[in-house]
Design a protein around this motif. Sequence first.
Motif, short mmCIF file in Angstrom:
data_model
loop_
_atom_site.label_atom_id
_atom_site.label_comp_id
_atom_site.label_asym_id
_atom_site.label_seq_id
_atom_site.Cartn_x
_atom_site.Cartn_y
_atom_site.Cartn_z
N THR A 115 0.84 -1.20 0.00
CA THR A 115 0.00 0.00 0.00
C THR A 115 0.87 1.25 0.00
O THR A 115 2.00 1.23 0.50
N MET A 116 0.31 2.31 -0.56
CA MET A 116 0.99 3.60 -0.58
C MET A 116 -0.03 4.70 -0.33
O MET A 116 -0.99 4.85 -1.08
N PRO A 117 0.16 5.48 0.74
CA PRO A 117 -0.75 6.61 0.98
C PRO A 117 -0.40 7.76 0.03
O PRO A 117 0.76 7.98 -0.30
N TYR A 118 -1.41 8.45 -0.45
CA TYR A 118 -1.16 9.64 -1.25
C TYR A 118 -2.35 10.58 -1.15
O TYR A 118 -3.44 10.18 -0.73
N LYS A 119 -2.15 11.82 -1.57
CA LYS A 119 -3.20 12.83 -1.49
C LYS A 119 -3.86 12.98 -2.85
O LYS A 119 -3.20 13.11 -3.87
N ARG A 120 -5.19 12.94 -2.83
CA ARG A 120 -5.97 13.14 -4.05
C ARG A 120 -6.59 14.53 -4.00
O ARG A 120 -7.20 14.92 -3.00
N PHE A 121 -6.44 15.28 -5.07
CA PHE A 121 -6.92 16.65 -5.12
C PHE A 121 -8.23 16.72 -5.89
O PHE A 121 -8.38 16.12 -6.95
N LEU A 122 -9.17 17.48 -5.36
CA LEU A 122 -10.44 17.70 -6.04
C LEU A 122 -10.42 19.05 -6.73
O LEU A 122 -9.74 19.98 -6.31
#
Length: 333
Positions: A301-308
């Motif tokens: 798994t890899m955490p990442y930020k998703r932008f709206l």
Amino acid sequence: MNYIGSKRRVSSFIKESIVDVVGGDLSQKTFCDMFAGTGVIGRTFKKDVQKVIANDLEYYSFVLNKNYIENHRPIDYHDRLQMLEELAPQKGFIYQHYCKGGNGERQYFLDENGQKIDAMRSKIEEWKNHGEIDDDMYFFLLASLLESADKVANTASVYGAYLKHLKKTAREPLVLEPALFEENENTHAVFNKDSNVLIDEIEGDILYLDPPYNEREYGANYHLLNTIARYETFIPRGVTGLPEYNRSNYTKRTKVRASFEELIQKAKFRYIFVSYNNEGMMGEDEIRSIMMRYGSYDLKTMPYKRFLADKAGRRNIKTIQTHEHLHLLEKSG
């Protein structure tokens, strides 16, 4: 290209994970990117493997991958690009149905840009039909047009809707930029088929799967890229001008699990890697349960930020923390 679900930001994580399992020397391996999209992952492996197989159900994706993956020898494109740039505007299908000046309603492109798209697209097809360009050049020019048109599209991110007013980038003139691909000595293959049909026709070493996560239909969200790529006449439907479009079993809650297991079961590949985030229709436990039936399973798994983006296309109005799951299977037998 501004593409939902793009793996560009997690491509290093995916490649490192695959190399960690398969080994560093991939030079004799066949790598398949079954749900290729814009081809980011296949392009990541193109120089390292013996052969890339790329596939997608959407025709615009097929065009992009025919260029970025299958094209691998130098192309002398400069004169053709210049000729396209110098064409007189043409009030063709895109202008008539997807520009304000054409139908008075839809505003996916500035009028002038819509006419440039029509002129360029018609000329590319004319060159192909008259035998003036080969397939390599044809798909290179088409990919260049798709990428360049997307940069001046009047949308927030996808083509499911257009903006009421022309945004800044949509007011810029379309400039045809070359869709440059990586050259190498190897031959690659690109398909435009249902994944569960193609899986019976191919085999290899590494199968990478990045199916849709939710009910979002790519054929609807990117319909205008398909329209430019195919350039066929039809009667656009509704406010957004939709054509008939592909509907994937991977976007249907009642069919996704059976389709996924069929793909895993039929795959003639030793290693299978599945990208799926924690917001998808299939849960982590469901995917694990299916894959474990066919061999040795693991998960990274890899955490990442998703932008709206908001309706005007401005990014970063909200940031969501999510996780990319990479399910790993080494098939037994």
